[in-house]
Write a protein that holds these residues in place. Structure first.
Motif, PDB file in Angstrom:
ATOM      1  N   THR A  43     160.480 118.936  13.921  1.00 61.72           N
ATOM      2  CA  THR A  43     159.794 118.340  12.561  1.00 61.72           C
ATOM      3  C   THR A  43     160.649 117.163  12.084  1.00 61.72           C
ATOM      4  O   THR A  43     160.261 116.620  10.762  1.00 61.72           O
ATOM      5  CB  THR A  43     160.218 119.656  11.409  1.00 61.72           C
ATOM      6  N   ASN A  44     161.337 116.633  12.550  1.00 62.33           N
ATOM      7  CA  ASN A  44     162.105 115.457  12.293  1.00 62.33           C
ATOM      8  C   ASN A  44     161.166 113.904  12.579  1.00 62.33           C
ATOM      9  O   ASN A  44     161.580 113.104  11.989  1.00 62.33           O
ATOM     10  CB  ASN A  44     163.429 115.161  12.929  1.00 62.33           C
ATOM     11  N   ILE A  45     160.304 114.212  13.311  1.00 54.89           N
ATOM     12  CA  ILE A  45     159.559 113.148  13.693  1.00 54.89           C
ATOM     13  C   ILE A  45     158.300 113.278  12.833  1.00 54.89           C
ATOM     14  O   ILE A  45     157.467 114.261  12.723  1.00 54.89           O
ATOM     15  CB  ILE A  45     159.220 113.137  15.391  1.00 54.89           C
ATOM     16  N   LEU A  46     157.877 112.226  12.123  1.00 55.75           N
ATOM     17  CA  LEU A  46     156.894 111.808  11.472  1.00 55.75           C
ATOM     18  C   LEU A  46     155.353 111.915  11.916  1.00 55.75           C
ATOM     19  O   LEU A  46     155.589 111.529  12.983  1.00 55.75           O
ATOM     20  CB  LEU A  46     156.991 110.591  10.635  1.00 55.75           C
ATOM     21  N   PRO A  47     154.495 112.356  11.579  1.00 58.78           N
ATOM     22  CA  PRO A  47     153.211 112.463  12.047  1.00 58.78           C
ATOM     23  C   PRO A  47     152.804 110.885  12.299  1.00 58.78           C
ATOM     24  O   PRO A  47     152.109 110.677  13.341  1.00 58.78           O
ATOM     25  CB  PRO A  47     152.376 113.089  10.933  1.00 58.78           C
ATOM     26  N   SER A  48     153.147 109.999  11.682  1.00 60.99           N
ATOM     27  CA  SER A  48     152.710 108.461  11.874  1.00 60.99           C
ATOM     28  C   SER A  48     153.612 108.022  13.208  1.00 60.99           C
ATOM     29  O   SER A  48     153.353 106.928  13.798  1.00 60.99           O
ATOM     30  CB  SER A  48     153.351 107.708  10.796  1.00 60.99           C
ATOM     31  N   ASN A  49     154.504 108.813  13.656  1.00 60.28           N
ATOM     32  CA  ASN A  49     155.157 108.660  14.986  1.00 60.28           C
ATOM     33  C   ASN A  49     154.783 109.142  16.172  1.00 60.28           C
ATOM     34  O   ASN A  49     154.778 108.877  17.299  1.00 60.28           O
ATOM     35  CB  ASN A  49     156.625 108.686  15.008  1.00 60.28           C
ATOM     36  N   ARG A  50     153.931 110.317  15.712  1.00 59.92           N
ATOM     37  CA  ARG A  50     153.244 111.019  16.865  1.00 59.92           C
ATOM     38  C   ARG A  50     151.800 110.689  17.104  1.00 59.92           C
ATOM     39  O   ARG A  50     151.370 110.765  18.100  1.00 59.92           O
ATOM     40  CB  ARG A  50     153.181 112.522  16.452  1.00 59.92           C
ATOM     41  N   ALA A  51     150.961 110.122  15.998  1.00 63.73           N
ATOM     42  CA  ALA A  51     150.004 109.554  16.170  1.00 63.73           C
ATOM     43  C   ALA A  51     150.040 108.113  15.678  1.00 63.73           C
ATOM     44  O   ALA A  51     150.040 107.831  14.521  1.00 63.73           O
ATOM     45  CB  ALA A  51     148.702 110.274  15.628  1.00 63.73           C
ATOM     46  N   VAL A  52     150.357 107.207  16.643  1.00 67.46           N
ATOM     47  CA  VAL A  52     150.643 105.794  16.321  1.00 67.46           C
ATOM     48  C   VAL A  52     149.587 104.856  16.148  1.00 67.46           C
ATOM     49  O   VAL A  52     148.760 104.839  17.237  1.00 67.46           O
ATOM     50  CB  VAL A  52     151.616 105.338  17.299  1.00 67.46           C
ATOM     51  N   LEU A  53     149.551 104.041  15.178  1.00 62.27           N
ATOM     52  CA  LEU A  53     148.275 103.037  15.121  1.00 62.27           C
ATOM     53  C   LEU A  53     148.818 102.195  15.977  1.00 62.27           C
ATOM     54  O   LEU A  53     149.553 101.172  15.997  1.00 62.27           O
ATOM     55  CB  LEU A  53     148.241 102.505  13.780  1.00 62.27           C
ATOM     56  N   ALA A  54     148.047 101.904  17.144  1.00 67.29           N
ATOM     57  CA  ALA A  54     148.444 101.045  18.421  1.00 67.29           C
ATOM     58  C   ALA A  54     147.474  99.893  18.423  1.00 67.29           C
ATOM     59  O   ALA A  54     148.070  98.785  18.916  1.00 67.29           O
ATOM     60  CB  ALA A  54     148.057 101.928  19.705  1.00 67.29           C
ATOM     61  N   ALA A  55     146.244 100.101  17.981  1.00 63.74           N
ATOM     62  CA  ALA A  55     145.476  98.713  17.702  1.00 63.74           C
ATOM     63  C   ALA A  55     144.447  98.726  16.592  1.00 63.74           C
ATOM     64  O   ALA A  55     144.325 100.084  16.496  1.00 63.74           O
ATOM     65  CB  ALA A  55     144.767  98.500  19.301  1.00 63.74           C
ATOM     66  N   ARG A  56     143.898  97.801  16.342  1.00 65.15           N
ATOM     67  CA  ARG A  56     142.873  97.873  15.376  1.00 65.15           C
ATOM     68  C   ARG A  56     141.763  96.625  15.533  1.00 65.15           C
ATOM     69  O   ARG A  56     141.707  95.834  16.044  1.00 65.15           O
ATOM     70  CB  ARG A  56     143.402  97.776  13.963  1.00 65.15           C
ATOM     71  N   ILE A  57     140.580  97.012  14.945  1.00 66.39           N
ATOM     72  CA  ILE A  57     139.512  95.851  14.609  1.00 66.39           C
ATOM     73  C   ILE A  57     139.371  96.164  12.943  1.00 66.39           C
ATOM     74  O   ILE A  57     139.175  96.982  12.385  1.00 66.39           O
ATOM     75  CB  ILE A  57     138.406  96.193  15.308  1.00 66.39           C
ATOM     76  N   ASP A  58     139.955  95.197  12.476  1.00 63.69           N
ATOM     77  CA  ASP A  58     140.005  95.136  11.132  1.00 63.69           C
ATOM     78  C   ASP A  58     138.431  95.281  10.504  1.00 63.69           C
ATOM     79  O   ASP A  58     137.580  94.758  10.896  1.00 63.69           O
ATOM     80  CB  ASP A  58     140.323  93.854  10.365  1.00 63.69           C
ATOM     81  N   PRO A  59     138.429  96.190   9.305  1.00 60.14           N
ATOM     82  CA  PRO A  59     137.242  96.378   8.663  1.00 60.14           C
ATOM     83  C   PRO A  59     136.579  95.108   8.154  1.00 60.14           C
ATOM     84  O   PRO A  59     137.309  94.297   7.268  1.00 60.14           O
ATOM     85  CB  PRO A  59     137.564  97.347   7.633  1.00 60.14           C
ATOM     86  N   ASP A  60     135.287  94.597   8.313  1.00 60.88           N
ATOM     87  CA  ASP A  60     134.771  93.564   7.784  1.00 60.88           C
ATOM     88  C   ASP A  60     133.347  93.676   8.065  1.00 60.88           C
ATOM     89  O   ASP A  60     132.934  94.595   8.624  1.00 60.88           O
ATOM     90  CB  ASP A  60     135.375  92.285   8.822  1.00 60.88           C
ATOM     91  N   ALA A  61     132.631  92.445   7.562  1.00 62.52           N
ATOM     92  CA  ALA A  61     131.141  92.281   7.911  1.00 62.52           C
ATOM     93  C   ALA A  61     131.243  91.427   9.149  1.00 62.52           C
ATOM     94  O   ALA A  61     131.236  90.404   8.724  1.00 62.52           O
ATOM     95  CB  ALA A  61     130.507  91.711   6.386  1.00 62.52           C
ATOM     96  N   TYR A  62     130.767  92.032  10.147  1.00 62.03           N
ATOM     97  CA  TYR A  62     130.735  91.256  11.287  1.00 62.03           C
ATOM     98  C   TYR A  62     129.180  90.770  11.612  1.00 62.03           C
ATOM     99  O   TYR A  62     128.522  91.527  11.692  1.00 62.03           O
ATOM    100  CB  TYR A  62     130.952  92.099  12.546  1.00 62.03           C
ATOM    101  N   THR A  63     129.173  89.567  12.097  1.00 60.65           N
ATOM    102  CA  THR A  63     127.733  88.932  12.260  1.00 60.65           C
ATOM    103  C   THR A  63     127.568  89.509  13.701  1.00 60.65           C
ATOM    104  O   THR A  63     128.547  90.012  14.364  1.00 60.65           O
ATOM    105  CB  THR A  63     127.769  87.482  12.459  1.00 60.65           C
ATOM    106  N   THR A  64     126.329  89.409  14.257  1.00 59.64           N
ATOM    107  CA  THR A  64     126.193  89.760  15.770  1.00 59.64           C
ATOM    108  C   THR A  64     127.198  89.264  16.686  1.00 59.64           C
ATOM    109  O   THR A  64     127.342  88.139  16.745  1.00 59.64           O
ATOM    110  CB  THR A  64     124.687  89.451  16.077  1.00 59.64           C
ATOM    111  N   GLY A  65     127.384  90.277  17.821  1.00 58.58           N
ATOM    112  CA  GLY A  65     128.362  89.852  18.924  1.00 58.58           C
ATOM    113  C   GLY A  65     129.491  90.851  18.922  1.00 58.58           C
ATOM    114  O   GLY A  65     129.227  91.912  18.269  1.00 58.58           O
ATOM    115  N   ASP A  66     130.452  90.459  19.706  1.00 53.18           N
ATOM    116  CA  ASP A  66     131.630  91.502  20.049  1.00 53.18           C
ATOM    117  C   ASP A  66     132.721  91.157  19.469  1.00 53.18           C
ATOM    118  O   ASP A  66     132.986  89.766  18.992  1.00 53.18           O
ATOM    119  CB  ASP A  66     132.011  91.164  21.591  1.00 53.18           C
ATOM    120  N   GLU A  67     133.492  92.225  18.885  1.00 51.15           N
ATOM    121  CA  GLU A  67     134.870  91.936  18.206  1.00 51.15           C
ATOM    122  C   GLU A  67     135.618  93.200  19.207  1.00 51.15           C
ATOM    123  O   GLU A  67     135.342  94.357  19.356  1.00 51.15           O
ATOM    124  CB  GLU A  67     134.710  92.693  16.856  1.00 51.15           C
ATOM    125  N   SER A  68     136.785  92.860  19.444  1.00 53.48           N
ATOM    126  CA  SER A  68     137.729  93.574  20.318  1.00 53.48           C
ATOM    127  C   SER A  68     139.270  93.876  19.679  1.00 53.48           C
ATOM    128  O   SER A  68     139.601  92.851  18.847  1.00 53.48           O
ATOM    129  CB  SER A  68     137.973  92.890  21.587  1.00 53.48           C
TER     130      SER A  68
END
Length: 150
Positions: free
Chosen positions: A3-28
């Protein structure tokens, strides 16, 4: 469970694609080292899709953090989201275990790639790392987190 380990340490934000208005194509996202986590969860968030737009997402694997020999992970892609099906403001999740990578050929890293088709669309995504091999996990500094409230 510790119980000393925070949920944010157990489910870690490891990578992201920022929320945005994306034109056609790939975002990684950035590459996630699966030596750190036993499992990851990629969460794709579609916002308002453009007229006749499509949104695809898949997990890819690589042999290093620079994306060496990148290739798709078999079976790790969402069913295409479409404006025509009324799939604005929905989410899709892709789970992946470290043993689903091609480890026999040295694949160690995973990233998420979203593809917007036809029209500019709002979207974003995160990869959560689960079951870190060593606690507490920090995601390796791949994401700039401005604040964690305990």
């Amino acid at each position: 469970m510790n119980t000393n380990i925070l949920p944010s340490n157990r489910a870690v934000l490891a990578a992201r694609i920022d929320p945005d208005a994306y034109t056609t194509g790939d975002e990684s996202s950035g590459w996630v080292d699966m030596a750190v986590f036993e499992n990851i969860q990629a969460i794709v968030c579609a916002g308002t899709l453009g007229a006749s737009a499509t949104l695809d997402a898949k997990l890819e694997q690589a042999t290093n953090k620079s994306g060496g020999s990148a290739k798709d992970i078999t079976g790790k892609a969402i069913t295409q989201l479409t404006k025509a099906s009324g799939q604005d403001d929905v989410q899709a999740i892709i789970n992946c275990r470290s043993d689903e990578l091609d480890t026999n050929n040295g694949f160690t890293h995973v990233r998420l790639t979203m593809t917007v088709g036809t029209a500019t669309s709002d979207a974003g995504a995160v990869i959560l790392g689960h079951d870190a091999r060593y606690q507490p996990a920090d995601g390796g500094g791949a994401v700039d987190i401005s604040e964690v409230v305990a």
